[in-house]
Design a protein around this motif. Structure first.
Motif, PDB file in Angstrom:
ATOM      1  N   LYS A 155       3.402  19.001  -7.183  1.00  0.00           N
ATOM      2  CA  LYS A 155       2.816  18.864  -5.851  1.00  0.00           C
ATOM      3  C   LYS A 155       2.152  17.502  -5.690  1.00  0.00           C
ATOM      4  N   ALA A 156       1.422  17.082  -6.720  1.00  0.00           N
ATOM      5  CA  ALA A 156       0.747  15.787  -6.656  1.00  0.00           C
ATOM      6  C   ALA A 156       1.755  14.652  -6.525  1.00  0.00           C
ATOM      7  N   SER A 157       2.863  14.764  -7.237  1.00  0.00           N
ATOM      8  CA  SER A 157       3.904  13.744  -7.156  1.00  0.00           C
ATOM      9  C   SER A 157       4.485  13.686  -5.750  1.00  0.00           C
ATOM     10  N   ALA A 158       4.732  14.852  -5.151  1.00  0.00           N
ATOM     11  CA  ALA A 158       5.241  14.904  -3.781  1.00  0.00           C
ATOM     12  C   ALA A 158       4.249  14.271  -2.807  1.00  0.00           C
ATOM     13  N   PHE A 159       2.961  14.467  -3.057  1.00  0.00           N
ATOM     14  CA  PHE A 159       1.933  13.855  -2.206  1.00  0.00           C
ATOM     15  C   PHE A 159       1.991  12.334  -2.310  1.00  0.00           C
ATOM     16  N   VAL A 160       2.116  11.812  -3.528  1.00  0.00           N
ATOM     17  CA  VAL A 160       2.192  10.368  -3.726  1.00  0.00           C
ATOM     18  C   VAL A 160       3.407   9.791  -2.995  1.00  0.00           C
ATOM     19  N   GLU A 161       4.525  10.489  -3.063  1.00  0.00           N
ATOM     20  CA  GLU A 161       5.734  10.040  -2.376  1.00  0.00           C
ATOM     21  C   GLU A 161       5.501   9.912  -0.872  1.00  0.00           C
ATOM     22  N   ALA A 162       4.771  10.873  -0.313  1.00  0.00           N
ATOM     23  CA  ALA A 162       4.534  10.885   1.131  1.00  0.00           C
ATOM     24  C   ALA A 162       3.382   9.986   1.560  1.00  0.00           C
ATOM     25  N   GLU A 163       2.397   9.806   0.675  1.00  0.00           N
ATOM     26  CA  GLU A 163       1.165   9.098   1.050  1.00  0.00           C
ATOM     27  C   GLU A 163       0.782   8.035   0.012  1.00  0.00           C
ATOM     28  N   PRO A 164       1.602   6.995  -0.164  1.00  0.00           N
ATOM     29  CA  PRO A 164       1.293   5.995  -1.194  1.00  0.00           C
ATOM     30  C   PRO A 164      -0.004   5.229  -0.924  1.00  0.00           C
ATOM     31  N   ARG A 165      -0.304   4.954   0.310  1.00  0.00           N
ATOM     32  CA  ARG A 165      -1.515   4.175   0.606  1.00  0.00           C
ATOM     33  C   ARG A 165      -2.786   4.999   0.372  1.00  0.00           C
ATOM     34  N   ILE A 166      -2.763   6.247   0.807  1.00  0.00           N
ATOM     35  CA  ILE A 166      -3.910   7.119   0.549  1.00  0.00           C
ATOM     36  C   ILE A 166      -4.111   7.280  -0.955  1.00  0.00           C
ATOM     37  N   THR A 167      -2.996   7.398  -1.675  1.00  0.00           N
ATOM     38  CA  THR A 167      -3.060   7.527  -3.134  1.00  0.00           C
ATOM     39  C   THR A 167      -3.672   6.282  -3.766  1.00  0.00           C
ATOM     40  N   ALA A 168      -3.218   5.110  -3.344  1.00  0.00           N
ATOM     41  CA  ALA A 168      -3.753   3.864  -3.892  1.00  0.00           C
ATOM     42  C   ALA A 168      -5.247   3.757  -3.621  1.00  0.00           C
ATOM     43  N   GLN A 169      -5.671   4.167  -2.426  1.00  0.00           N
ATOM     44  CA  GLN A 169      -7.091   4.142  -2.089  1.00  0.00           C
ATOM     45  C   GLN A 169      -7.878   5.097  -2.974  1.00  0.00           C
ATOM     46  N   LEU A 170      -7.321   6.290  -3.214  1.00  0.00           N
ATOM     47  CA  LEU A 170      -7.972   7.273  -4.092  1.00  0.00           C
ATOM     48  C   LEU A 170      -8.164   6.706  -5.491  1.00  0.00           C
ATOM     49  N   GLN A 171      -7.144   6.037  -6.017  1.00  0.00           N
ATOM     50  CA  GLN A 171      -7.245   5.460  -7.360  1.00  0.00           C
ATOM     51  C   GLN A 171      -8.322   4.391  -7.436  1.00  0.00           C
ATOM     52  N   ILE A 172      -8.387   3.534  -6.431  1.00  0.00           N
ATOM     53  CA  ILE A 172      -9.389   2.465  -6.410  1.00  0.00           C
ATOM     54  C   ILE A 172     -10.784   3.046  -6.230  1.00  0.00           C
ATOM     55  N   ASP A 173     -10.957   3.977  -5.291  1.00  0.00           N
ATOM     56  CA  ASP A 173     -12.271   4.555  -4.997  1.00  0.00           C
ATOM     57  C   ASP A 173     -12.865   5.281  -6.195  1.00  0.00           C
ATOM     58  N   ASN A 174     -12.007   5.846  -7.041  1.00  0.00           N
ATOM     59  CA  ASN A 174     -12.476   6.612  -8.207  1.00  0.00           C
ATOM     60  C   ASN A 174     -12.427   5.807  -9.506  1.00  0.00           C
ATOM     61  N   ASN A 175     -12.243   4.477  -9.371  1.00  0.00           N
ATOM     62  CA  ASN A 175     -12.221   3.579 -10.540  1.00  0.00           C
ATOM     63  C   ASN A 175     -11.162   3.986 -11.562  1.00  0.00           C
ATOM     64  N   LEU A 176     -10.046   4.505 -11.061  1.00  0.00           N
ATOM     65  CA  LEU A 176      -8.952   4.898 -11.936  1.00  0.00           C
ATOM     66  C   LEU A 176      -7.952   3.768 -12.126  1.00  0.00           C
ATOM     67  N   VAL A 177      -7.788   2.950 -11.107  1.00  0.00           N
ATOM     68  CA  VAL A 177      -6.922   1.780 -11.156  1.00  0.00           C
ATOM     69  C   VAL A 177      -7.586   0.665 -10.355  1.00  0.00           C
ATOM     70  N   ALA A 178      -7.653  -0.514 -10.934  1.00  0.00           N
ATOM     71  CA  ALA A 178      -8.210  -1.656 -10.221  1.00  0.00           C
ATOM     72  C   ALA A 178      -7.108  -2.332  -9.408  1.00  0.00           C
ATOM     73  N   GLY A 179      -7.492  -3.308  -8.585  1.00  0.00           N
ATOM     74  CA  GLY A 179      -6.490  -4.088  -7.881  1.00  0.00           C
ATOM     75  C   GLY A 179      -6.664  -4.070  -6.385  1.00  0.00           C
ATOM     76  N   ASP A 180      -5.753  -4.724  -5.730  1.00  0.00           N
ATOM     77  CA  ASP A 180      -5.754  -4.854  -4.280  1.00  0.00           C
ATOM     78  C   ASP A 180      -5.050  -3.655  -3.651  1.00  0.00           C
ATOM     79  N   LEU A 181      -5.633  -3.098  -2.618  1.00  0.00           N
ATOM     80  CA  LEU A 181      -5.076  -1.902  -1.990  1.00  0.00           C
ATOM     81  C   LEU A 181      -3.659  -2.136  -1.479  1.00  0.00           C
ATOM     82  N   ASP A 182      -3.431  -3.229  -0.780  1.00  0.00           N
ATOM     83  CA  ASP A 182      -2.108  -3.493  -0.225  1.00  0.00           C
ATOM     84  C   ASP A 182      -1.061  -3.635  -1.325  1.00  0.00           C
TER      85      ASP A 182
END
Length: 361
Positions: free
Chosen positions: A256-283
């Motif tokens: 389910k999580a993988s399907a969410f990432v497929e549909a919502e890559p930008r929201i996913t990238a924001q989630l990773q940055i906001d939770n200090n899971l992945v650094a980097g530029d959102l775009d």
């Protein structure tokens, strides 16, 4: 093996109903005996997005709560115990990662089986802009930098080279692989220490942009790999024996999580940055996630495992004495209650099961 798992799952399903009823009467006792599934995660890895989503959006918790269980998270730290070491010492029950990296370890007794393909395409191969190498066909006699000699970047490239008639076996080896820390791969190529590098995103694309490297192979679009998963969900044999319901629950959650990432890559990238899971530029991060294929599939994941195992045995990476049919049957299983995959509808915020056998996208 498959029949045994189905029987166990049915038996435990009945027990789970009894267990839930007991919970209502004996809250304290139930709490102390509640089953826990320990799930690995790591930070700094962009394509670990499905695990990050399943953790932070409560998908692991939700699927496990349905059967009266709960999730705990175990971090794999760079420089610490490897994932294989954590599995071997019994500290991890389930997780996700580059399946080809673990094939030799599984052959040597690593007690895990894969349960679903999660995403396709995160490995790329580069040369300098002035190189006379333009494809895998040109790699005979070349030196190739990789993150590790058992890494999936090596396994994938050896399979590709075999198709091109370039020797990769012990008695006919026509290329040289050299291991570097991931952060040093781009420097090694730029300095001429190697002719080619194989790297995983985001390291791969960052190196390309920083040094102007030219890409010669991308597993996300190459004809050989475009329908093969690089990262897959695994569960330990201990979890399968003692808690097949829990194994099925975490597999559904990650699908389910993988399907969410497929549909919502930008929201996913924001989630990773906001939770200090992945650094980097959102775009930048969102664009890379959007480029990858995160449509999950159990059937296509098994097809990937099957093809790789057979070809790597031919290459001598898996032993000639290994019963390859048994290796595949035990290394990749179908769990009761797990669909082939899921899709996610952003407009309705709902998941839909994918059933049937998938052969390609």
């Amino acid at each position: 093996m498959k029949k045994t798992i189905l029987v166990l799952a049915c038996g435990l399903a009945a027990l789970a109903v009894m267990f839930t009823a007991c919970n209502k009467k004996n809250g304290k006792e139930a709490s102390s005996s509640q089953k826990v599934v320990r799930i690995n995660f790591q930070t700094g890895t962009l394509c670990a997005a499905p695990v990050h989503v399943a953790m932070k959006m409560g998908l692991f918790d939700s699927e496990l709560e349905k059967i009266g269980q709960k999730a705990e998270y175990v971090q794999v730290v760079e420089g610490g115990a490897t994932l294989a070491e954590m599995i071997g010492s019994g500290k991890v029950d389930a997780g996700y990662g580059l399946y080809a990296t673990q094939l030799q370890a599984i052959e040597n007794g690593l007690p895990i089986s894969y349960t679903s393909g999660i995403h396709i395409g995160c490995t790329k191969y580069y040369v300098r802009a002035d190189s006379d190498i333009y494809s895998a066909k040109d790699l005979r006699g070349k030196k190739i930098g990789v993150p590790g000699l058992a890494d999936s970047s090596v396994m994938n490239l050896k399979r590709k080279l075999m198709d091109e008639g370039i020797g990769v076996t012990a008695d006919n080896n026509e290329v040289e692989f050299v291991a570097y820390a991931s952060s040093d791969l781009a420097i090694a190529l730029n300095n001429g220490a190697v002719d080619v590098i194989g790297a995983h995103d985001p390291v791969a694309t960052k190196g390309e942009l920083a040094y102007g490297f030219r890409k010669i192979l991308d597993t996300g679009i190459d004809e050989k790999f475009v329908n093969e998963y690089c990262c897959q969900q695994f569960v330990t044999h201990k979890l399968l024996r003692e808690n097949p319901e829990g194994a099925a629950a975490v597999t559904r959650a990650l699908q389910k999580a993988s399907a969410f990432v497929e549909a919502e890559p930008r929201i996913t990238a924001q989630l990773q940055i906001d939770n200090n899971l992945v650094a980097g530029d959102l775009d930048f991060n969102a664009a890379l996630l959007d480029e990858l294929n995160f449509i999950p599939s159990r059937s296509l994941g098994k097809k990937t495992f099957d093809a790789a195992a057979r070809q790597l045995q031919e290459a001598g990476i898996l032993k000639a004495t290994t019963d390859i049919e048994k290796f595949i049957a035990q290394g990749y299983i179908e769990l009761f209650g797990v669909p082939d995959g899921y899709t996610y509808d952003s407009s309705t915020k709902t998941y839909k099961e994918i059933n049937g056998t998938r052969t390609s996208f």
